[in-house]
Motif scaffolding. Sequence first.
Motif, PDB file in Angstrom:
ATOM      1  N   ILE A   1      10.617  21.596   4.909  1.00 11.62           N
ATOM      2  CA  ILE A   1      10.295  20.227   4.589  1.00 11.62           C
ATOM      3  C   ILE A   1       8.595  20.095   4.380  1.00 11.62           C
ATOM      4  O   ILE A   1       8.353  19.127   3.605  1.00 11.62           O
ATOM      5  N   GLU A   2       7.862  20.978   5.000  1.00  6.99           N
ATOM      6  CA  GLU A   2       6.614  20.803   4.641  1.00  6.99           C
ATOM      7  C   GLU A   2       5.959  20.953   3.302  1.00  6.99           C
ATOM      8  O   GLU A   2       5.356  20.171   2.752  1.00  6.99           O
ATOM      9  N   GLN A   3       6.567  22.115   2.815  1.00  4.20           N
ATOM     10  CA  GLN A   3       6.337  22.293   1.341  1.00  4.20           C
ATOM     11  C   GLN A   3       6.979  21.328   0.469  1.00  4.20           C
ATOM     12  O   GLN A   3       6.095  20.806  -0.463  1.00  4.20           O
ATOM     13  N   ALA A   4       8.107  20.767   0.862  1.00  2.00           N
ATOM     14  CA  ALA A   4       8.452  19.573   0.004  1.00  2.00           C
ATOM     15  C   ALA A   4       7.740  18.424   0.107  1.00  2.00           C
ATOM     16  O   ALA A   4       7.516  17.761  -0.938  1.00  2.00           O
ATOM     17  N   THR A   5       7.415  18.053   1.274  1.00  2.00           N
ATOM     18  CA  THR A   5       6.365  16.959   1.363  1.00  2.00           C
ATOM     19  C   THR A   5       4.988  17.180   0.562  1.00  2.00           C
ATOM     20  O   THR A   5       4.549  16.237  -0.047  1.00  2.00           O
ATOM     21  N   ARG A   6       4.553  18.298   0.917  1.00  2.00           N
ATOM     22  CA  ARG A   6       3.576  18.706  -0.179  1.00  2.00           C
ATOM     23  C   ARG A   6       3.647  18.322  -1.693  1.00  2.00           C
ATOM     24  O   ARG A   6       2.655  17.998  -2.263  1.00  2.00           O
ATOM     25  N   LEU A   7       4.973  18.811  -2.033  1.00  2.00           N
ATOM     26  CA  LEU A   7       5.235  18.208  -3.580  1.00  2.00           C
ATOM     27  C   LEU A   7       4.940  16.914  -3.748  1.00  2.00           C
ATOM     28  O   LEU A   7       4.455  16.626  -4.791  1.00  2.00           O
ATOM     29  N   CYS A   8       5.776  16.021  -2.847  1.00  2.00           N
ATOM     30  CA  CYS A   8       5.536  14.596  -2.762  1.00  2.00           C
ATOM     31  C   CYS A   8       3.961  14.298  -3.071  1.00  2.00           C
ATOM     32  O   CYS A   8       3.618  13.491  -3.842  1.00  2.00           O
ATOM     33  N   ILE A   9       3.003  14.749  -2.086  1.00  2.00           N
ATOM     34  CA  ILE A   9       1.841  14.502  -2.198  1.00  2.00           C
ATOM     35  C   ILE A   9       0.918  14.763  -3.430  1.00  2.00           C
ATOM     36  O   ILE A   9       0.444  13.872  -4.005  1.00  2.00           O
ATOM     37  N   ASN A  10       1.500  15.918  -3.904  1.00  2.00           N
ATOM     38  CA  ASN A  10       0.862  16.384  -5.055  1.00  2.00           C
ATOM     39  C   ASN A  10       1.639  15.468  -6.335  1.00  2.00           C
ATOM     40  O   ASN A  10       0.727  15.524  -7.455  1.00  2.00           O
ATOM     41  N   ASP A  11       2.654  15.079  -6.224  1.00  2.00           N
ATOM     42  CA  ASP A  11       3.101  14.508  -7.499  1.00  2.00           C
ATOM     43  C   ASP A  11       3.259  13.120  -7.598  1.00  2.00           C
ATOM     44  O   ASP A  11       2.891  12.222  -8.554  1.00  2.00           O
TER      45      ASP A  11
ATOM     46  N   GLY B   1       0.772  -1.316   0.097  1.00  2.00           N
ATOM     47  CA  GLY B   1       0.202   0.034   0.107  1.00  2.00           C
ATOM     48  C   GLY B   1       0.655   1.171   0.075  1.00  2.00           C
ATOM     49  O   GLY B   1       2.199   1.339  -0.207  1.00  2.00           O
ATOM     50  N   TYR B   2       0.250   2.459  -0.017  1.00  2.00           N
ATOM     51  CA  TYR B   2       0.706   3.701   0.180  1.00  2.00           C
ATOM     52  C   TYR B   2       1.648   3.561   1.553  1.00  2.00           C
ATOM     53  O   TYR B   2       1.170   3.210   2.437  1.00  2.00           O
ATOM     54  N   THR B   3       2.813   4.174   1.438  1.00  2.00           N
ATOM     55  CA  THR B   3       3.525   4.629   2.805  1.00  2.00           C
ATOM     56  C   THR B   3       3.115   6.255   3.148  1.00  2.00           C
ATOM     57  O   THR B   3       2.682   6.833   2.320  1.00  2.00           O
ATOM     58  N   PRO B   4       3.664   6.656   4.177  1.00  2.00           N
ATOM     59  CA  PRO B   4       3.503   8.030   4.500  1.00  2.00           C
ATOM     60  C   PRO B   4       4.454   8.865   3.182  1.00  2.00           C
ATOM     61  O   PRO B   4       5.391   8.218   2.608  1.00  2.00           O
ATOM     62  N   ALA B   5       3.922   9.888   3.065  1.00  2.00           N
ATOM     63  CA  ALA B   5       4.403  10.509   1.799  1.00  2.00           C
ATOM     64  C   ALA B   5       5.943  10.856   1.935  1.00  2.00           C
ATOM     65  O   ALA B   5       6.552  11.018   0.969  1.00  2.00           O
ATOM     66  N   ASN B   6       6.398  11.248   3.200  1.00  2.00           N
ATOM     67  CA  ASN B   6       7.685  11.353   3.286  1.00  2.00           C
ATOM     68  C   ASN B   6       8.724  10.238   3.466  1.00  2.00           C
ATOM     69  O   ASN B   6       9.855  10.263   3.593  1.00  2.00           O
ATOM     70  N   GLY B   7       8.177   9.055   3.310  1.00  2.00           N
ATOM     71  CA  GLY B   7       8.652   7.857   3.474  1.00  2.00           C
ATOM     72  C   GLY B   7       8.582   6.942   4.811  1.00  2.00           C
ATOM     73  O   GLY B   7       8.238   7.775   5.741  1.00  2.00           O
ATOM     74  N   ILE B   8       9.012   5.715   4.779  1.00  2.00           N
ATOM     75  CA  ILE B   8       8.577   5.115   5.886  1.00  2.00           C
ATOM     76  C   ILE B   8       9.851   5.450   7.121  1.00  2.00           C
ATOM     77  O   ILE B   8      10.908   5.747   6.604  1.00  2.00           O
TER      78      ILE B   8
ATOM     79  N   VAL C   1      12.296  10.253  -1.892  1.00  2.00           N
ATOM     80  CA  VAL C   1      11.998  10.587  -3.133  1.00  2.00           C
ATOM     81  C   VAL C   1      12.218   9.415  -4.250  1.00  2.00           C
ATOM     82  O   VAL C   1      13.130   8.733  -4.015  1.00  2.00           O
ATOM     83  N   PRO C   2      11.386   9.563  -5.243  1.00  2.00           N
ATOM     84  CA  PRO C   2      11.771   8.442  -6.265  1.00  2.00           C
ATOM     85  C   PRO C   2      12.995   9.012  -7.239  1.00  2.00           C
ATOM     86  O   PRO C   2      12.724   9.138  -8.317  1.00  2.00           O
ATOM     87  N   GLY C   3      14.156   8.958  -6.620  1.00  2.00           N
ATOM     88  CA  GLY C   3      15.273   9.012  -7.437  1.00  2.00           C
ATOM     89  C   GLY C   3      16.018  10.351  -6.911  1.00  2.00           C
ATOM     90  O   GLY C   3      15.049  11.371  -6.620  1.00  2.00           O
TER      91      GLY C   3
END
Length: 392
Positions: free
Chosen positions: A260-270, A66-73, A100-102
């Motif tokens: 970090i919060e903004q960067a995590t938001r980019l993960c959630i959006n991306d 399943g999904y993991t937390p957006a910032n990673g396990i 992040v993926p890469g």
Amino acid sequence: MTAHITLAGRMSQLGTESAFEVLARAQALAAQGKSIINLGIGQPDFQTPPHVVEAGRKALADGHHGYTPANGIPQLREAVAADIRKYRGVEVNPDNVLIVPGGKVTMFFAILMFGELGAEIMYPDPGFPIYASAINFSGAKPVPIPLLEDKGFSFAAEDVLSRITPRTRLIIVNSPANPTGGVVPKEELDKLVQGLERHPHVAIMSDEIYARMTYDNQPHASLLPYESIRDRLILLDGASKTYAMTGWRLGWSVWPGSLIEQATRLCINDHSCVNAATQWAGVAALTGPQDSVDVMMRAFDERRKAILQELNGIPGFRCQRPAGAFYAFPNIAGTGKSSRELQDLMLSEAGVATVSGTSFGAYGEGFIRFSYANSVDNIREAMRRIRKLLAQ
Ligand SMILES: Cc1ncc(COP(=O)(O)O)c(C=O)c1O
């Protein structure tokens, strides 16, 4: 009815990575039965260590679907923090680590976060082509930092600092570097950081994806230990090169608390999160035995010495000793050919795939990138073919 679609203007600004195009052409020639030696590819010619593959397989068998937390396990963010403590001597809170993926994702997010019309972003030239591409895409003005052959493809800190304007938002530093194999000496980083203290409006992204790939017992000099810029430094790293995991898509970054919060938001959006099994493989890579890295680096060192000797024996070529990564970046101006011309000739006439220096920026003219992610025998055979081609 034919389509009448309108693309966003920024799409015309997006560049590419020519190494992938060279790879496609090399593969097409190989499919026609031509003997191709690939010195164009930017990935280790090693397999991911078996215990890492097994951890990925086990994660799938154990039901990590399943999904993991957006910032990673948390286990992986903690493993990254421990790795940073071990190799960079810096305490990092796992909450500031983003999975992040890469490696590319960190650079894209950092550039999108700061880049817009009217802003300036500085980047190394020659450098990884995605920097300039993403900066242009963001609307910001790309400001090259020339990396010069006579400085071992490093820079003088004063030169970098002199290019800062009130519009500069972000400076990208990459050491050890693609495509040159250059390393920025610690003294130069000291001077750069000292100067940056006078420019608190400038953020820094340090691309350290080749951090574990230095030679001659030279320790990697990271920008992370500098306290005075910690609150505006983004560290880019990942598993692609160190653990031969380019296809798994696993990177990580350290962000200051304010970002970090903004960067995590980019993960959630991306992308929501990185593939769960890949993250468990990453835990095994970082916390398990590191001997595969040593074996790989010993092989790269042997190839580095071989290619350096061979390149300097080719009439018209002159090559600096690469201090890191797995690239050599000879000056080929003495052949009388342009970089692109020589790249194309070497591929079509000698069956040797390389990448023109101009694929890495305007300051790459007169140079060719050779990746030595290939056997010493293949490297020597490639050089024999190039010598023959140039003697014609
Ligand atoms: C300097 C540099 N940064 C980042 C990357 C991206 O790595 P990844 O494959 O993990 O996205 C590369 C890949 O070649 C690179 O050379």
